[in-house]
Design a protein around this motif. Structure first.
Motif, mmCIF file in Angstrom:
data_model
loop_
_atom_site.group_PDB
_atom_site.id
_atom_site.type_symbol
_atom_site.label_atom_id
_atom_site.label_comp_id
_atom_site.label_asym_id
_atom_site.label_seq_id
_atom_site.Cartn_x
_atom_site.Cartn_y
_atom_site.Cartn_z
ATOM 1 N N UNK A 22 0.739 -1.316 -0.031
ATOM 2 C CA UNK A 22 -0.056 -0.039 0.083
ATOM 3 C C UNK A 22 0.804 1.387 -0.024
ATOM 4 N N UNK A 23 0.324 2.221 -0.874
ATOM 5 C CA UNK A 23 1.005 3.610 -0.587
ATOM 6 C C UNK A 23 -0.324 4.279 -0.156
ATOM 7 N N UNK A 24 0.295 5.040 1.176
ATOM 8 C CA UNK A 24 -1.138 5.854 1.778
ATOM 9 C C UNK A 24 -0.260 7.393 1.646
ATOM 10 N N UNK A 25 -1.218 8.119 0.779
ATOM 11 C CA UNK A 25 -0.543 9.370 0.338
ATOM 12 C C UNK A 25 -1.279 10.425 0.896
ATOM 13 N N UNK A 26 -0.532 11.791 1.158
ATOM 14 C CA UNK A 26 -1.200 12.808 1.706
ATOM 15 C C UNK A 26 -0.569 13.820 1.316
ATOM 16 N N UNK A 27 -1.119 15.219 1.890
ATOM 17 C CA UNK A 27 -0.383 16.594 1.459
ATOM 18 C C UNK A 27 -0.413 16.902 0.156
ATOM 19 N N UNK A 28 -1.439 16.538 -0.577
ATOM 20 C CA UNK A 28 -1.630 17.264 -2.026
ATOM 21 C C UNK A 28 -2.447 16.381 -2.983
ATOM 22 N N UNK A 46 -6.131 26.458 -11.073
ATOM 23 C CA UNK A 46 -5.640 26.124 -9.669
ATOM 24 C C UNK A 46 -4.934 24.750 -10.073
ATOM 25 N N UNK A 47 -3.874 24.463 -9.096
ATOM 26 C CA UNK A 47 -2.955 23.409 -9.088
ATOM 27 C C UNK A 47 -3.764 22.045 -9.469
ATOM 28 N N UNK A 48 -4.493 21.537 -8.817
ATOM 29 C CA UNK A 48 -5.310 20.310 -9.108
ATOM 30 C C UNK A 48 -5.603 20.163 -10.689
ATOM 31 N N UNK A 49 -6.227 20.983 -11.191
ATOM 32 C CA UNK A 49 -6.564 21.196 -12.629
ATOM 33 C C UNK A 49 -5.023 21.058 -13.646
ATOM 34 N N UNK A 50 -4.272 21.771 -13.210
ATOM 35 C CA UNK A 50 -2.845 21.773 -14.097
ATOM 36 C C UNK A 50 -2.476 20.430 -13.739
ATOM 37 N N UNK A 51 -2.226 19.692 -12.739
ATOM 38 C CA UNK A 51 -1.620 18.611 -12.464
ATOM 39 C C UNK A 51 -2.183 17.434 -13.164
ATOM 40 N N UNK A 52 -3.321 17.331 -13.768
ATOM 41 C CA UNK A 52 -4.038 16.212 -14.670
ATOM 42 C C UNK A 52 -3.207 16.316 -15.838
ATOM 43 N N UNK A 62 2.812 23.070 0.056
ATOM 44 C CA UNK A 62 1.541 22.745 -0.775
ATOM 45 C C UNK A 62 1.627 23.434 -2.025
ATOM 46 N N UNK A 63 0.936 23.109 -3.200
ATOM 47 C CA UNK A 63 1.141 23.854 -4.264
ATOM 48 C C UNK A 63 0.239 24.975 -4.436
#
Length: 453
Positions: A232-238, A362-368, A438-439
């Motif tokens: 498992x990779x349990x990911x956070x902070x973004x 916003x960052x979440x849009x750009x990251x895709x 954070x981004x």
């Protein structure tokens, strides 16, 4: 053994009731075995106690109540919270002592941080010893909903503040559930972190998504990551973009599950449920509302708004109707558990750029888009007037990165009202020093200051 999130919350509730002499006096003979009815009853009891606690001990909240003409006894249930004003991040500016409900001698852990990276509002949050007990109990129990108590060895890669930060707290929490945990430094090199994981035979990683992505990109050609035996990779902070998730699940040959948390509510807060398409969260200690960020009115289930939190299980510094700045929705979980769910975090109110009345970048849009380019390991976004500027770090050289990224960015309709983006390519390792941030989209003048440091 793995438990459901609902089971975990009921277990926590039963343990709390077993130690709560005041509650037991009010309900003599009541079983401490929690079910849905007792769980909701105890939450309501905690809310009423919290309201009395902040009115009697917090100068900030007493002033707010008195100005609104609201007596603590008028808050009988969660819906009554709408009678109270919001607590905003700027209210926490500076020391935060106006929120403190206990003596400073009783504070177990003060935390000072910024609202986003190294910019924004400096905030200080206080926790008592009892608060820390509640936090560790929840974190360990919540981890047990996605990882077995047997044969689980976790590498924690989040901030640690010289052994007193969230990483050590996480490790302590999961050890209470009989899992093994090793604390790593998220600012360490990919080689160091991978070596630490291998030497301790870790099969679960918990940490910042950008850190894990960097390790994978920098080490993929040197080590067969799929042979490490990761569970498992349990990911956070973004934000976790689809390209990131797909890549990590492929190279590590394991699941990726997201964690959503914020310091104000006690770090550990919510865990992704793939069945309901959102996050189960700590309803034992936090009541969640979704509001229209413009009007402050509550919105209906399923509609995106600003997540607003009331911490109902805190001793040192409870927060009432705290506006998080995170945009998502709430709904019934729909996965068979009698719980609420927070939908995916769409974006943050801060750190976005308003192109026009209808378009927001916003960052979440750009990251895709950004992480769909295989050579990119990290980035930082800026605005220069009406132009998006991206500093992009590459894990390996490629002559076509700028052209491929520009082509994909041009497909975003939100950018159509702006000048063509400017892309600055950076060598491997350049952005590692920003791993704790954070981004968020900043003015280019801030970039100049940073790069001149």
């Amino acid at each position: 053994m793995i438990i459901t999130f609902e089971q975990g919350l009921y277990e926590i509730c039963a343990r709390r009731i077993g130690r709560d002499e005041e509650y037991q006096k009010l309900h003599p003979g009541r079983s401490i075995e929690a079910d849905e009815k007792i769980f909701q009853e105890y939450r309501k009891y905690q809310l009423q106690r919290t309201i009395r606690h902040v009115y009697e001990n917090s100068t900030f909240y007493r002033k707010q109540f008195d100005q609104c003409g609201i007596a603590p006894g008028e808050i009988r249930g969660f819906r009554d919270l709408q009678k109270l004003p919001f607590t905003r991040p700027e209210d926490l500016r500076g020391s935060g002592y106006g929120f403190l409900c206990i003596s400073q001698r009783e504070v177990e852990r003060p935390v000072t941080f910024y609202s986003s990276g190294t910019t924004g509002i400096r905030k200080r949050i206080f926790f008592s010893r009892e608060d820390i007990k509640h936090i560790t109990d929840f974190i360990g129990t919540a981890m047990n909903t996605i990882a077995d108590t047997e044969d689980t060895r976790i590498l924690s890669m989040i901030t640690n503040s010289e052994g007193r930060g969230a990483s050590e707290l996480f490790a302590k929490s999961v050890r209470l559930r009989k899992m093994e945990a090793v604390v790593g430094d998220m600012a360490a090199s990919s080689e160091e972190l991978l070596s630490l994981s291998i030497s301790h035979r870790c099969n679960v990683w918990f940490g910042d998504i950008t850190t894990m992505y960097r390790i994978a990109k920098e080490m993929e050609g040197k080590v067969d990551l799929g042979s490490l035996g990761m569970k498992l990779l349990f990911v956070t902070m973004g934000h976790i973009s689809k390209p990131m998730r797909t890549y990590l699940e492929r190279v590590f040959a394991c699941r990726v599950i997201a964690h959503y948390g914020l310091t104000e509510v006690g770090w550990g807060f919510a865990i992704e449920c793939r069945e309901c398409g959102g996050y189960h969260f700590n309803e034992m200690d936090v009541y969640t509302e979704v509001i229209d960020p413009e009007t402050g009115e509550r919105v209906e289930d399923g509609r995106v708004g600003e997540l607003t939190y009331t911490t109902i299980g805190r001793d040192a510094m409870p927060l009432i109707r705290y506006r998080s700045g995170d945009m998502a929705y709430c709904k019934d979980s729909g996965c068979g558990q009698r719980l609420r769910a927070i939908g995916p975090i769409m974006r943050r109110l801060e750190g976005a750029f308003q192109v026009d009345e209808e378009s927001l970048v916003y960052p979440a849009m750009l990251e895709e888009v950004i992480y769909s380019v295989d050579e990119i390991v990290d980035y930082r976004p800026y605005i220069d007037g009406n132009q998006l500027v991206l500093y992009v770090e590459l894990c390996r050289e490629s002559g076509s990165v700028r052209e491929r990224l520009m082509e994909r960015l041009e497909r975003l309709p939100e950018l159509s009202g702006m000048e063509w983006p400017r892309i600055e390519l950076l060598p491997s390792g350049t952005l590692r020093k920003f791993c704790f941030e954070k981004k968020h989209i900043q003015d280019i003048r801030k970039a100049v200051e940073i790069w001149q440091e």
